[in-house]
Design an enzyme around this catalytic site. Structure first.
Site, PDB file in Angstrom:
ATOM      1  N   SER A 193       0.823  -1.210   0.000  1.00 55.98           N
ATOM      2  CA  SER A 193       0.000   0.000   0.000  1.00 55.98           C
ATOM      3  C   SER A 193       0.854   1.255   0.000  1.00 55.98           C
ATOM      4  O   SER A 193       1.980   1.257   0.515  1.00 55.98           O
ATOM      5  CB  SER A 193      -0.852  -0.008   1.273  1.00 55.98           C
ATOM      6  OG  SER A 193      -1.416   1.257   1.503  1.00 55.98           O
TER       7      SER A 193
ATOM      8  N   TYR B  23      -1.540   0.145  10.258  1.00 54.17           N
ATOM      9  CA  TYR B  23      -1.812  -0.541   8.987  1.00 54.17           C
ATOM     10  C   TYR B  23      -0.605  -0.418   8.045  1.00 54.17           C
ATOM     11  O   TYR B  23      -0.086  -1.411   7.528  1.00 54.17           O
ATOM     12  CB  TYR B  23      -3.069   0.054   8.322  1.00 54.17           C
ATOM     13  CG  TYR B  23      -3.218  -0.348   6.883  1.00 54.17           C
ATOM     14  CD1 TYR B  23      -3.559  -1.658   6.548  1.00 54.17           C
ATOM     15  CD2 TYR B  23      -2.981   0.561   5.846  1.00 54.17           C
ATOM     16  CE1 TYR B  23      -3.660  -2.053   5.221  1.00 54.17           C
ATOM     17  CE2 TYR B  23      -3.090   0.178   4.522  1.00 54.17           C
ATOM     18  CZ  TYR B  23      -3.427  -1.127   4.210  1.00 54.17           C
ATOM     19  OH  TYR B  23      -3.522  -1.516   2.900  1.00 54.17           O
TER      20      TYR B  23
ATOM     21  N   LYS C 291       2.345  -3.282   6.546  1.00 53.78           N
ATOM     22  CA  LYS C 291       2.720  -3.499   5.145  1.00 53.78           C
ATOM     23  C   LYS C 291       4.232  -3.306   4.966  1.00 53.78           C
ATOM     24  O   LYS C 291       4.885  -4.048   4.227  1.00 53.78           O
ATOM     25  CB  LYS C 291       1.950  -2.533   4.222  1.00 53.78           C
ATOM     26  CG  LYS C 291       0.450  -2.817   4.165  1.00 53.78           C
ATOM     27  CD  LYS C 291       0.163  -4.122   3.452  1.00 53.78           C
ATOM     28  CE  LYS C 291      -1.300  -4.477   3.431  1.00 53.78           C
ATOM     29  NZ  LYS C 291      -1.610  -5.752   2.776  1.00 53.78           N
TER      30      LYS C 291
END
Ligand code: UFG
Length: 322
Positions: free
Chosen positions: A115, A139, A143
């Site tokens: 992402s 988040y 990643k």
């Protein structure tokens, strides 16, 4: 046989379609936490959880897997701040289980769903692969950690991977066979369409005094079918001996929240209620990708970059499923 982990989800289901369209055989592994079995229209669906390593081993016993495409992750930025444990356990520990079983079975090709969140607050625009990586939420952190794991596994165990960093994934299959399940996402376009269809009372614009042309945030909206094609190209790149690498995927062009809302009104022909609201914490004013590397190395080019096509495709799917 290609294993699509999280293939019952929004992005995974589009990749499953594209792989089958191009003649690959697929099997989907998904715990259906947010995926839908209705979205698995190609290949067998095996319901199982990455948290249970035996369930992964069973898939590799049943099928001769050549490569793994991995989409099973949580992706709500806000929730990752309030419940980081959920994100670290699923997005990292469970992915380590998957990699462990791959290595046990000598499966060495991996396509990873990453992402733009790995970059954090932008320091320049557009964002290329050399941009510093300082995630600003758990988040994005999960990643980035996984990208580091992949880099190290690649060196130590000969794993070949491509990590694809999506900017704002959106839209739906143009034939409306798969799409994002209505009501399941807090991203802008599905929320706007929920407002249009009456599932929500209104759509809130988070901040109207950003230093942008109309005061609202600008994002790089990339059609999910364009993303799907990039995954196949990344797989072919690995099959042709390409080295493990990371690529940014976006159109290199941004649209503001107001532009998205206006286009949604035009496409749906519904004058839904729009409320100008406070800024959401952690939103940079502008996020736009530089995808020159994906274009050059993978030969990728987006085909559905215009906002109208993006929203029309999402709206057709939304209508079909509502
Ligand atoms: N927005 C609104 N109202 C809403 C929802 C969103 O105004 O109801 C605005 C946001 O403030 C933002 C834009 O619309 O300016 C897009 O918001 P999204 O939540 O759809 O997407 P983000 O840009 O916040 O995040 C997306 C992905 C993340 C990923 C990130 C990387 O959802 O998973 O891009 O840049 F980490």
């Amino acid at each position: 046989m290609i294993l699509i982990v999280g293939g019952a989800g929004y992005i995974g289901s589009h990749i499953n379609k594209e792989l089958n369209k191009q003649g690959f055989e697929t099997v989907v592994f998904d715990n259906l936490a947010s995926g839908r079995k209705e979205l698995v229209k190609w290949g067998e669906l095996i319901i199982g959880d990455l948290g249970n390593i035996e369930e992964i081993r069973n898939v590799f016993k049943k099928y001769k897997i050549d490569a793994v495409f991995h989409f099973a992750a949580f992706k709500a930025v806000g929730e990752s701040v309030t419940n980081p444990q959920k994100y670290y356990k699923n997005n990292i520990c469970n992915t380590l289980n998957l990699l462990e079983v791959m290595l046990e079975n000598d499966v060495k090709k991996f396509i990873f769903s990453s992402s733009a969140a790995v970059f954090g607050s932008p320091q320049y625009m557009p964002i290329d692969e050399k941009h510093p990586q300082n995630p600003i939420n758990p988040y994005g952190e999960t990643k980035l950690i996984m990208e580091h794991v992949l880099r190290d596994y690649s060196k130590a165990y000969g794993l070949k991977y491509v990590s694809l960093r999506y900017f704002n994934a959106c839209g739906a299959d143009l034939e409306s066979e798969v799409g994002e399940w209505p009501g399941s996402s807090a991203n802008l376009i599905p929320m706007v369409l929920d407002a249009a269809i009456g599932r929500r009372e209104d759509i809130k614009i988070f901040g109207t005094d950003y230093p942008t042309k109309d005061g609202t945030c600008i994002r790089d909206y990339i059609h999910v079918t364009d993303l799907a094609v990039a995954h196949i190209l990344a797989f072919e790149y690995l099959n042709n001996g390409g080295e493990s690498d990371c690529f940014n995927l976006g159109n290199g062009r941004g649209f503001s929240v107001k532009e998205v809302v206006d286009m949604a009104k035009e496409v749906t022909k519904i004058d839904f209620k729009v409320v100008e609201s406070d800024k959401r914490e952690g939103d940079p004013a502008v996020l736009v990708a530089d995808s020159a590397k994906a274009q050059k190395v993978l030969g990728w080019k987006s085909e559905y970059a215009d906002l109208k096509t993006i929203i029309e495709s999402a709206w057709s799917w939304h209508l079909k499923k509502s």
